[in-house]
Design a protein around this motif. Structure first.
Motif, PDB file in Angstrom:
ATOM      1  N   ARG A 147      26.960  47.168 -61.748  1.00 33.15           N
ATOM      2  CA  ARG A 147      25.625  47.140 -62.440  1.00 33.15           C
ATOM      3  C   ARG A 147      24.778  48.046 -61.766  1.00 33.15           C
ATOM      4  NH1 ARG A 147      25.651  44.875 -67.147  1.00 33.15           N
ATOM      5  NH2 ARG A 147      27.479  43.284 -67.394  1.00 33.15           N
ATOM      6  N   GLU A 148      24.950  48.671 -60.869  1.00 33.36           N
ATOM      7  CA  GLU A 148      24.026  49.552 -60.156  1.00 33.36           C
ATOM      8  C   GLU A 148      23.062  50.416 -60.864  1.00 33.36           C
ATOM      9  OE1 GLU A 148      24.112  53.062 -56.454  1.00 33.36           O
ATOM     10  OE2 GLU A 148      25.729  52.931 -58.030  1.00 33.36           O
ATOM     11  N   PRO A 149      23.329  51.217 -62.142  1.00 30.08           N
ATOM     12  CA  PRO A 149      22.431  51.500 -62.878  1.00 30.08           C
ATOM     13  C   PRO A 149      21.509  50.662 -63.352  1.00 30.08           C
ATOM     14  CG  PRO A 149      24.666  52.380 -63.475  1.00 30.08           C
ATOM     15  CD  PRO A 149      24.795  51.203 -62.429  1.00 30.08           C
ATOM     16  N   GLN A 150      21.729  49.367 -63.659  1.00 28.48           N
ATOM     17  CA  GLN A 150      20.809  48.384 -64.097  1.00 28.48           C
ATOM     18  C   GLN A 150      19.689  47.984 -62.942  1.00 28.48           C
ATOM     19  OE1 GLN A 150      24.136  48.492 -64.992  1.00 28.48           O
ATOM     20  NE2 GLN A 150      23.898  48.967 -66.972  1.00 28.48           N
ATOM     21  N   TRP A 151      20.194  47.777 -62.038  1.00 31.42           N
ATOM     22  CA  TRP A 151      19.407  46.936 -60.858  1.00 31.42           C
ATOM     23  C   TRP A 151      18.481  48.046 -60.055  1.00 31.42           C
ATOM     24  CZ3 TRP A 151      20.835  48.744 -56.203  1.00 31.42           C
ATOM     25  CH2 TRP A 151      22.498  48.784 -55.654  1.00 31.42           C
ATOM     26  N   MET A 152      19.265  49.239 -60.310  1.00 33.03           N
ATOM     27  CA  MET A 152      18.273  50.434 -59.711  1.00 33.03           C
ATOM     28  C   MET A 152      17.317  50.970 -60.475  1.00 33.03           C
ATOM     29  SD  MET A 152      19.260  51.422 -56.695  1.00 33.03           S
ATOM     30  CE  MET A 152      18.541  53.198 -56.741  1.00 33.03           C
ATOM     31  N   ALA A 153      17.343  50.344 -61.927  1.00 31.97           N
ATOM     32  CA  ALA A 153      16.059  51.011 -62.625  1.00 31.97           C
ATOM     33  C   ALA A 153      15.368  49.760 -62.726  1.00 31.97           C
ATOM     34  CB  ALA A 153      16.838  51.057 -64.060  1.00 31.97           C
ATOM     35  N   SER A 154      15.324  48.665 -61.799  1.00 34.03           N
ATOM     36  CA  SER A 154      14.330  47.451 -61.943  1.00 34.03           C
ATOM     37  C   SER A 154      13.991  47.092 -60.594  1.00 34.03           C
ATOM     38  CB  SER A 154      15.171  46.233 -62.719  1.00 34.03           C
ATOM     39  OG  SER A 154      16.155  45.670 -61.726  1.00 34.03           O
ATOM     40  N   SER A 155      13.016  46.230 -60.389  1.00 35.53           N
ATOM     41  CA  SER A 155      12.633  45.654 -59.001  1.00 35.53           C
ATOM     42  C   SER A 155      13.626  44.930 -58.391  1.00 35.53           C
ATOM     43  CB  SER A 155      11.297  44.765 -59.298  1.00 35.53           C
ATOM     44  OG  SER A 155      11.638  43.641 -59.959  1.00 35.53           O
ATOM     45  N   LEU A 156      14.645  44.671 -58.878  1.00 37.30           N
ATOM     46  CA  LEU A 156      15.809  44.001 -58.144  1.00 37.30           C
ATOM     47  C   LEU A 156      16.450  44.821 -57.147  1.00 37.30           C
ATOM     48  CD1 LEU A 156      17.615  41.842 -60.953  1.00 37.30           C
ATOM     49  CD2 LEU A 156      16.117  41.149 -59.290  1.00 37.30           C
ATOM     50  N   ARG A 157      16.140  46.209 -57.163  1.00 34.40           N
ATOM     51  CA  ARG A 157      16.704  47.120 -56.088  1.00 34.40           C
ATOM     52  C   ARG A 157      16.389  46.691 -54.957  1.00 34.40           C
ATOM     53  NH1 ARG A 157      13.169  49.938 -59.137  1.00 34.40           N
ATOM     54  NH2 ARG A 157      11.443  50.606 -58.028  1.00 34.40           N
ATOM     55  N   ARG A 158      15.263  46.054 -54.571  1.00 30.77           N
ATOM     56  CA  ARG A 158      14.803  45.718 -53.239  1.00 30.77           C
ATOM     57  C   ARG A 158      15.605  44.628 -52.753  1.00 30.77           C
ATOM     58  NH1 ARG A 158       9.023  43.632 -54.518  1.00 30.77           N
ATOM     59  NH2 ARG A 158      10.024  42.695 -55.969  1.00 30.77           N
ATOM     60  N   PHE A 159      16.261  43.835 -53.449  1.00 31.70           N
ATOM     61  CA  PHE A 159      17.123  43.002 -52.897  1.00 31.70           C
ATOM     62  C   PHE A 159      18.748  43.219 -53.122  1.00 31.70           C
ATOM     63  CE2 PHE A 159      13.361  40.651 -54.254  1.00 31.70           C
ATOM     64  CZ  PHE A 159      12.977  40.144 -53.099  1.00 31.70           C
ATOM     65  N   ALA A 160      19.100  43.938 -54.243  1.00 31.76           N
ATOM     66  CA  ALA A 160      20.526  44.294 -54.590  1.00 31.76           C
ATOM     67  C   ALA A 160      20.959  45.167 -53.637  1.00 31.76           C
ATOM     68  CB  ALA A 160      20.351  44.791 -56.040  1.00 31.76           C
ATOM     69  N   ARG A 161      20.252  46.412 -53.272  1.00 30.62           N
ATOM     70  CA  ARG A 161      20.712  47.278 -52.183  1.00 30.62           C
ATOM     71  C   ARG A 161      21.284  46.735 -51.017  1.00 30.62           C
ATOM     72  NH1 ARG A 161      23.629  51.369 -53.276  1.00 30.62           N
ATOM     73  NH2 ARG A 161      21.985  52.337 -54.910  1.00 30.62           N
ATOM     74  N   ALA A 200      31.809  51.491 -51.353  1.00 28.97           N
ATOM     75  CA  ALA A 200      31.053  52.554 -50.722  1.00 28.97           C
ATOM     76  C   ALA A 200      31.212  53.989 -51.321  1.00 28.97           C
ATOM     77  CB  ALA A 200      31.286  52.781 -49.371  1.00 28.97           C
ATOM     78  N   PHE A 201      32.265  54.270 -51.832  1.00 27.82           N
ATOM     79  CA  PHE A 201      32.611  55.434 -52.292  1.00 27.82           C
ATOM     80  C   PHE A 201      31.976  55.348 -53.992  1.00 27.82           C
ATOM     81  CE2 PHE A 201      35.136  57.549 -55.732  1.00 27.82           C
ATOM     82  CZ  PHE A 201      35.301  58.911 -55.222  1.00 27.82           C
ATOM     83  N   ARG A 202      31.916  54.492 -54.451  1.00 31.92           N
ATOM     84  CA  ARG A 202      31.433  54.360 -55.911  1.00 31.92           C
ATOM     85  C   ARG A 202      30.043  54.216 -55.875  1.00 31.92           C
ATOM     86  NH1 ARG A 202      34.108  51.792 -60.061  1.00 31.92           N
ATOM     87  NH2 ARG A 202      32.090  52.342 -61.216  1.00 31.92           N
TER      88      ARG A 202
END
Length: 318
Positions: free
Chosen positions: A186-200, A255-257
């Motif tokens: 789901r990286e493309p989805q959460w990277m495009a939202s404010s969730l990236r602050r927590f998801a990464r 990590a590769f993905r």
């Protein structure tokens, strides 16, 4: 290496951004490594002196006093993180204060209950709180890593003596593997939202935890199997370090993905450390060890070839 300006020009030429779009700001925080190191050490020294001062002034003895001091320290760390503008001194000072605050809060909750389950669950809860509250990527990443390890011990102490080691291993690591896999997909989805602050940070911490998981949980395994398990003859119990290699390789694939060379290298190093643990800690003939190492090497080569074929850019640059 493409600069920000060159990238902006390419995007304008392809019509992906407006021709009059402003140039992206270049935020350069590079500093000599020895300056960053000295500032980091200074931050930790300042944090230690501050903690000693607070201990001498307040002399906490009760659980309530520890909780108040821990809360104040966490609050101070939060404000330092908010005020931080890529200053290594403030960042490391906040980290030192935050860790001290976490220990103080955990001590106030645990009190006299020094059981393994109480310590593990309290550590897990504190790390989840820090992950949610602290406005700093490194602090959140460390909280996710420690929460992963605390989860492993929580599960083990919660069902101590009730589950077989293989089933316990599955219940411990399968949820973390599923979480990491979901975040990777789901990286493309959460990277495009404010969730990236927590998801990464969560993804990074979980991948690091999967790489180190076997070594972090090994003391508990020794308590269950006994110290005589060190140097045991080859048996099914001896395969558990190999399962740790599997966790590290799963972390390497994640990590590769997500295109993280640092995490990938760390996971590969962890896998080699797990392999060396198996080789030196478990007693069997040199022939068996050679066969196992040869098999593991072949699997790693096959995995590398498979990953290379899945990446079209790797083929183009070869």
């Amino acid at each position: 290496m493409t600069t920000v300006g060159e990238l902006s020009e390419q995007l304008r030429a392809q019509g992906l951004i407006a021709a009059d779009a402003p140039v992206a700001p270049v935020h350069n925080t590079d500093r000599p490594w020895f300056v960053a190191l000295l500032q980091g050490v200074a931050g930790w020294l300042a944090g230690i002196f501050l903690l000693v001062f607070l201990g001498l002034v307040f002399r906490p003895e009760s659980g309530g006093a520890f909780f108040v001091i821990g809360t104040l320290l966490l609050g101070a760390a939060w404000f330092l993180y908010r005020a931080d503008r890529d200053a290594v001194f403030l960042d490391q000072l906040a980290l030192a204060i935050s860790i001290a605050g976490q220990f103080a809060v955990a001590a106030s909750v645990i009190k006299d209950d020094l059981s393994g389950l109480s310590i593990a669950t309290t550590a897990f809860a504190v790390q989840v709180f820090v992950l949610i509250v602290m406005p700093n990527r490194i602090a959140r990443t460390l909280a996710a890593l420690f929460a992963t390890i605390a989860w492993a011990f929580t599960r083990r102490f919660l069902f101590i003596g009730e589950l077989t080691p293989p089933l316990g291993w599955v219940l411990t690591w399968l949820p973390l593997l599923a979480l990491a896999g979901w975040l990777v997909l789901r990286e493309p989805q959460w990277m495009a939202s404010s969730l990236r602050r927590f998801a990464r940070p969560v993804l990074t911490g979980v991948l690091l935890g999967l790489s180190l998981g076997g070594m972090a949980a090994e003391p508990f395994s020794v308590m269950i199997l006994g110290t005589e398990s060190l140097g045991m003859r080859f048996s099914w119990w001896a395969l558990f370090p190999l399962l740790s290699i599997g966790l590290a390789l799963a972390s390497a694939y994640g990590a590769f993905r997500v295109r993280s060379a640092g995490l990938l290298g760390f996971a590969v190093l962890a896998a080699l450390l797990h392999l060396s643990r198996f080789y030196y800690l478990y007693g069997t003939t040199l022939m068996w060890k050679s066969v196992i190492m040869l098999t593991a090497g072949a699997l790693l080569l096959l995995a590398g070839v498979w990953l290379r074929r899945r990446d079209p850019h790797a083929e183009a640059s070869a």
